[in-house]
Design a protein around this motif. Structure first.
Motif, PDB file in Angstrom:
ATOM      1  N   PHE A   1       1.758 -15.328   7.771  1.00 27.63           N
ATOM      2  CA  PHE A   1       2.227 -16.674   6.987  1.00 27.63           C
ATOM      3  C   PHE A   1       3.439 -17.449   6.877  1.00 27.63           C
ATOM      4  N   GLY A   2       3.851 -16.904   6.411  1.00 21.94           N
ATOM      5  CA  GLY A   2       5.246 -17.728   5.705  1.00 21.94           C
ATOM      6  C   GLY A   2       6.187 -18.443   7.599  1.00 21.94           C
ATOM      7  N   GLY A   3       5.823 -17.447   8.480  1.00 23.36           N
ATOM      8  CA  GLY A   3       6.708 -18.087   9.723  1.00 23.36           C
ATOM      9  C   GLY A   3       5.915 -19.499  10.049  1.00 23.36           C
ATOM     10  N   ILE A   4       4.848 -19.180  10.077  1.00 26.64           N
ATOM     11  CA  ILE A   4       4.243 -20.588  10.990  1.00 26.64           C
ATOM     12  C   ILE A   4       4.462 -21.855   9.665  1.00 26.64           C
ATOM     13  N   PHE A   5       4.171 -21.399   8.582  1.00 18.69           N
ATOM     14  CA  PHE A   5       4.514 -22.633   7.094  1.00 18.69           C
ATOM     15  C   PHE A   5       5.726 -23.057   7.303  1.00 18.69           C
ATOM     16  N   LEU A   6       6.697 -21.796   7.698  1.00 15.88           N
ATOM     17  CA  LEU A   6       8.614 -22.838   8.041  1.00 15.88           C
ATOM     18  C   LEU A   6       8.616 -23.804   9.638  1.00 15.88           C
ATOM     19  N   LEU A   7       7.631 -22.632  10.775  1.00 19.22           N
ATOM     20  CA  LEU A   7       7.827 -22.748  11.286  1.00 19.22           C
ATOM     21  C   LEU A   7       7.293 -24.801  11.633  1.00 19.22           C
ATOM     22  N   MET A   8       6.010 -25.142  10.882  1.00 20.14           N
ATOM     23  CA  MET A   8       5.809 -26.182  10.925  1.00 20.14           C
ATOM     24  C   MET A   8       6.657 -27.714  10.666  1.00 20.14           C
ATOM     25  N   ILE A   9       7.328 -26.418   8.830  1.00 15.66           N
ATOM     26  CA  ILE A   9       8.654 -27.609   8.897  1.00 15.66           C
ATOM     27  C   ILE A   9       9.340 -27.790   9.208  1.00 15.66           C
ATOM     28  N   PHE A  10       9.992 -26.979   9.985  1.00 13.25           N
ATOM     29  CA  PHE A  10      11.524 -26.951  11.440  1.00 13.25           C
ATOM     30  C   PHE A  10      10.805 -28.435  12.450  1.00 13.25           C
ATOM     31  N   LEU A  11       9.360 -27.909  12.756  1.00 10.45           N
ATOM     32  CA  LEU A  11       8.660 -29.335  14.338  1.00 10.45           C
ATOM     33  C   LEU A  11       9.094 -30.251  14.059  1.00 10.45           C
ATOM     34  N   ASP A  12       8.416 -30.560  12.184  1.00 12.13           N
ATOM     35  CA  ASP A  12       7.889 -32.306  11.661  1.00 12.13           C
ATOM     36  C   ASP A  12       9.509 -32.615  11.719  1.00 12.13           C
ATOM     37  N   PHE A  13      10.194 -32.411  10.844  1.00 10.68           N
ATOM     38  CA  PHE A  13      11.977 -32.530  11.409  1.00 10.68           C
ATOM     39  C   PHE A  13      12.365 -32.455  12.229  1.00 10.68           C
ATOM     40  N   PHE A  14      12.699 -32.029  13.790  1.00 11.26           N
ATOM     41  CA  PHE A  14      13.193 -32.321  14.119  1.00 11.26           C
ATOM     42  C   PHE A  14      12.416 -32.900  15.734  1.00 11.26           C
ATOM     43  N   PHE A  15      11.306 -33.201  15.019  1.00 12.64           N
ATOM     44  CA  PHE A  15      10.233 -33.985  15.742  1.00 12.64           C
ATOM     45  C   PHE A  15      10.262 -35.258  15.886  1.00 12.64           C
ATOM     46  N   GLU A  16      11.415 -35.592  14.310  1.00 15.16           N
ATOM     47  CA  GLU A  16      10.652 -37.222  14.523  1.00 15.16           C
ATOM     48  C   GLU A  16      12.555 -37.461  14.494  1.00 15.16           C
ATOM     49  N   GLU A  17      12.052 -39.009  15.172  1.00 17.20           N
ATOM     50  CA  GLU A  17      13.285 -39.321  15.393  1.00 17.20           C
ATOM     51  C   GLU A  17      14.386 -39.179  14.495  1.00 17.20           C
ATOM     52  N   ARG A  18      15.555 -39.630  14.644  1.00 20.65           N
ATOM     53  CA  ARG A  18      16.582 -39.381  13.868  1.00 20.65           C
ATOM     54  C   ARG A  18      18.020 -40.354  14.051  1.00 20.65           C
ATOM     55  N   HIS A  19      18.148 -41.085  12.880  1.00 19.86           N
ATOM     56  CA  HIS A  19      19.736 -42.094  12.975  1.00 19.86           C
ATOM     57  C   HIS A  19      20.353 -40.969  13.168  1.00 19.86           C
ATOM     58  N   ILE A  20      21.059 -39.665  12.729  1.00 19.05           N
ATOM     59  CA  ILE A  20      21.830 -39.115  12.603  1.00 19.05           C
ATOM     60  C   ILE A  20      21.335 -37.714  13.172  1.00 19.05           C
ATOM     61  N   LYS A  21      22.254 -37.086  14.752  1.00 15.57           N
ATOM     62  CA  LYS A  21      21.935 -35.914  15.092  1.00 15.57           C
ATOM     63  C   LYS A  21      23.144 -35.046  15.059  1.00 15.57           C
ATOM     64  N   TRP A  22      23.036 -33.785  14.872  1.00 10.66           N
ATOM     65  CA  TRP A  22      23.994 -32.468  14.866  1.00 10.66           C
ATOM     66  C   TRP A  22      24.113 -32.307  16.265  1.00 10.66           C
ATOM     67  N   LEU A  23      23.142 -31.453  16.718  1.00  7.63           N
ATOM     68  CA  LEU A  23      22.907 -30.748  17.977  1.00  7.63           C
ATOM     69  C   LEU A  23      22.344 -31.491  19.063  1.00  7.63           C
ATOM     70  N   HIS A  24      23.048 -32.751  19.587  1.00  8.52           N
ATOM     71  CA  HIS A  24      22.085 -33.848  20.033  1.00  8.52           C
ATOM     72  C   HIS A  24      21.547 -32.734  21.763  1.00  8.52           C
ATOM     73  N   TRP A  25      22.538 -32.050  22.166  1.00  8.92           N
ATOM     74  CA  TRP A  25      21.508 -31.872  23.483  1.00  8.92           C
ATOM     75  C   TRP A  25      20.399 -31.011  23.132  1.00  8.92           C
ATOM     76  N   LEU A  26      20.029 -30.834  21.790  1.00  8.07           N
ATOM     77  CA  LEU A  26      18.847 -30.121  21.549  1.00  8.07           C
ATOM     78  C   LEU A  26      18.006 -30.817  20.618  1.00  8.07           C
ATOM     79  N   GLU A  27      18.370 -31.208  19.847  1.00 10.06           N
ATOM     80  CA  GLU A  27      17.507 -32.469  19.022  1.00 10.06           C
ATOM     81  C   GLU A  27      17.170 -33.214  19.630  1.00 10.06           C
ATOM     82  N   MET A  28      17.653 -34.199  20.481  1.00  9.32           N
ATOM     83  CA  MET A  28      17.464 -35.261  21.495  1.00  9.32           C
ATOM     84  C   MET A  28      16.169 -35.215  22.582  1.00  9.32           C
ATOM     85  N   PRO A  29      16.308 -33.653  22.620  1.00 13.47           N
ATOM     86  CA  PRO A  29      14.880 -33.654  23.457  1.00 13.47           C
ATOM     87  C   PRO A  29      13.777 -33.207  22.714  1.00 13.47           C
TER      88      PRO A  29
END
Length: 369
Positions: free
Chosen positions: A127-155
């Motif tokens: 339950f907790g793992g999937i809930f947190l995973l969805m938060i992570f995915l929705d954050f990085f699946f959104e296009e952002r002006h500022i990126k930290w780890l470009h080689w991961l966040e761009m893809p």
């Protein structure tokens, strides 16, 4: 500022340690202190995420998080939640669950409170793992002006352009975990993971019922945006949620807080099975300091000054989600869980410092006449 923000935490912690000493002597005091440190180390990334949401609320709802929210965190997640899990698993009444908890049986002994809760870990982790995973995915699946780890966040941002990308990846992750789970627990693990996903989309979807009004109330339907920052523009301090929008953010914040606490609650039973000590250490000491740290980050504007902290916190969320899902089938030391979050936060902080220094050295563009 520091003493005003953390004063209550220090006061409550001292009181909790005194109660622990009176309850069980020096050993109980030591265990209570260890659990407090464990909770703070595991939840530092939680504080960063909480702060980004909390700064979107008006002062009233910020106080609600620090009052009603702390009651939910201490008694809801650290006391009632384990009792509920044990009661449902062992088919015990609330009174019987409390009696079993107070017997303080070892985690290795079948039928004890610690043993039952430990064996309910696969469902909790799913339950907790999937809930947190969805938060992570929705954050990085959104296009952002500022990126930290470009080689991961761009893809990841490119993948996010596909409709329903987070749902597809989440279901795929759950299917993989289901295949790696023991047959006797496979069904409950899959159902718990689905409930975690449904809970996330339910809280997110309920926000779509509310819109920005003429008073400047933010759209609570943009809950993931509020949780994930401001796309590099900095928060609009004039636009803070109130009313229904703030209530939805409050619910979302409590769900995140609960998901982060799963690993701490389960990990605590590797140290002690005494529910009183766990409530004092994890709840009063740990949860209070996490909340004070959250408020400190908001008041200091730390997330706006160190722009990669949001990214570091969400990478920590992703790591914690993966660890929770992996612990369904394998043992992962709690130290590793805590250090991963600290590693991402510290690395993001250092990267933010370097970015700020680099920006400060850059010459300002010449003004045109």
């Amino acid at each position: 500022m520091f003493l005003r923000t953390f004063g209550w935490s220090f006061g409550v912690s001292i009181a909790a340690l005194v109660v622990a000493f009176l309850y069980g002597g020096p050993q109980a005091l030591f265990l209570c202190l260890v659990l407090g440190v464990l909770e703070v180390s595991l939840s530092f990334d939680n504080a960063v995420v909480n702060a980004r949401i909390l700064e979107r609320m008006n002062p009233f709802w910020q106080k609600m998080f620090l009052t009603v929210g702390i009651v939910i965190a201490v008694f809801g997640m650290r006391v009632l939640f384990p009792l509920l899990i044990v009661g449902l698993t062992a088919k015990l009444s609330p009174v019987e669950a409390v009696q079993l908890a107070l017997e303080k049986g070892p985690i290795e002994e079948p039928g004890t409170y610690a043993y039952i809760l430990h064996h309910a870990h696969p469902q909790i982790a799913a339950f907790g793992g999937i809930f947190l995973l969805m938060i992570f995915l929705d954050f990085f699946f959104e296009e952002r002006h500022i990126k930290w780890l470009h080689w991961l966040e761009m893809p990841l941002a490119k993948v996010g352009r596909m409709n329903g990308a987070s749902l597809v990846v989440g279901l795929f992750a759950l299917a993989v975990i289901g295949q790696l789970t023991a047959p006797e627990t496979q069904g409950t693990v899959l159902m718990s993971g689905i409930f975690g996903m449904v809970t996330y989309f339910l809280v997110k979807g309920l926000g779509e019922l509310f819109d920005v009004d003429e008073s400047g109330e933010i759209d609570a339907g943009d809950i993931p945006t509020a949780a994930g920052g401001t796309h590099g523009k900095g928060p609009n301090k004039a636009v803070q949620a109130s009313g229904k929008a703030a209530f939805m953010l409050f619910l979302y914040l409590e769900m995140i807080d609960a998901s982060f606490s799963f690993d701490g609650v389960i990990g605590a039973f590797a140290i002690t099975s005494d529910p009183i000590i766990i409530a004092l250490g994890l709840g009063l000491i740990g949860a209070m300091f996490v909340r004070s740290l959250t408020v400190y980050l908001v008041r200091q504007g730390t997330l706006d000054e160190y722009v990669y902290l949001d990214h570091g916190a969400h990478w920590a969320i992703g790591a914690l989600a993966v660890i929770l899902l992996l612990t369904i089938g394998i043992e992962v030391n709690e130290v590793i869980t805590g250090l991963i979050g600290v590693f991402f936060i510290l690395t993001a902080f250092i990267a933010s410092l370097r970015r700020n220094r680099r920006t400060a050295r850059e010459p300002e563009p010449a003004e045109t006449a």
